[in-house]
Design a protein around this motif. Structure first.
Motif, mmCIF file in Angstrom:
data_model
loop_
_atom_site.group_PDB
_atom_site.id
_atom_site.type_symbol
_atom_site.label_atom_id
_atom_site.label_comp_id
_atom_site.label_asym_id
_atom_site.label_seq_id
_atom_site.Cartn_x
_atom_site.Cartn_y
_atom_site.Cartn_z
ATOM 1 N N PRO A 10 52.821 15.957 85.946
ATOM 2 C CA PRO A 10 51.425 15.495 85.982
ATOM 3 C C PRO A 10 50.738 15.796 87.321
ATOM 4 O O PRO A 10 49.515 15.838 87.397
ATOM 5 C CB PRO A 10 51.531 13.980 85.766
ATOM 6 N N LYS A 70 51.636 20.622 78.947
ATOM 7 C CA LYS A 70 51.444 19.251 79.438
ATOM 8 C C LYS A 70 51.524 18.249 78.293
ATOM 9 O O LYS A 70 52.141 17.186 78.427
ATOM 10 C CB LYS A 70 50.103 19.121 80.155
ATOM 11 N N ALA A 89 54.358 15.346 78.003
ATOM 12 C CA ALA A 89 53.965 13.940 77.839
ATOM 13 C C ALA A 89 54.609 13.343 76.582
ATOM 14 O O ALA A 89 55.127 12.220 76.609
ATOM 15 C CB ALA A 89 52.445 13.823 77.771
ATOM 16 N N GLU A 102 58.289 12.702 77.091
ATOM 17 C CA GLU A 102 58.557 11.486 77.872
ATOM 18 C C GLU A 102 58.454 10.232 77.021
ATOM 19 O O GLU A 102 59.320 9.364 77.074
ATOM 20 C CB GLU A 102 57.619 11.426 79.078
ATOM 21 N N ALA A 125 49.389 7.889 72.558
ATOM 22 C CA ALA A 125 50.308 8.993 72.845
ATOM 23 C C ALA A 125 50.411 9.915 71.631
ATOM 24 O O ALA A 125 50.396 11.142 71.767
ATOM 25 C CB ALA A 125 51.688 8.452 73.222
#
Length: 150
Positions: free
Chosen positions: A76, A87, A91, A94, A108
């Motif tokens: 990030p 990206k 994300a 994660e 999300a």
């Protein structure tokens, strides 16, 4: 630290099944670099030295500059080194890896769904799940990273 067991020899059918899922991910149409970035990030989160070593090597062989590789853990903060889809994948990796008690929040999911079609998002989630499985096997049985074995 030495390897506890050769899990490929102990369960060849089980490891072959994971290999079939790996083959599916590689044939899914997701960009190889994106998949390898996700594999690396999941492995970093889980602390799997064997997989971090393996996927770092894969990314470097694939032409990822070392300057980019060292920033995967802090993606990030890496500016525009990673494209928008990478990206979004990082994300998603994660949040899916760190499920905990909260699950996957709607925001999300919405962000990931905005960056990927349904098949892509399903295949990306399969890739993330697969790497979490590989990490757990490698960590449990102390797989030796190539860097240590050399």
């Amino acid at each position: 630290m030495s390897q506890r067991m050769n899990y490929y020899a102990a369960s060849p059918a089980g490891m072959k099944a994971l290999g079939a899922v790996y083959a599916h991910v590689r044939q899914s149409g997701l960009p190889a670099r994106l998949v390898d970035l996700v594999f690396l990030r999941v492995s970093q989160i889980n602390g799997c030295a064997y997989c971090i070593d393996t996927h770092s090597r894969d990314l470097l062989k694939g032409g990822l500059p070392v300057e980019h590789l060292v920033l995967v853990a802090v993606w990030p903060e890496a500016g525009q080194i990673f494209d928008e889809q990478e990206k979004a994948a990082l994300a998603w990796a994660e949040v899916v890896t760190r499920l905990g008690d909260r699950g996957v929040p709607d925001d999300a999911y919405s962000a990931a769904a905005a960056a990927f079609g349904e098949k892509q998002l399903a295949d990306l989630t399969i890739a993330i799940s697969l790497m979490n499985a590989y990490n757990r096997v490698a960590i449990s049985f102390r797989a030796t990273p190539m860097a240590v074995a050399a």
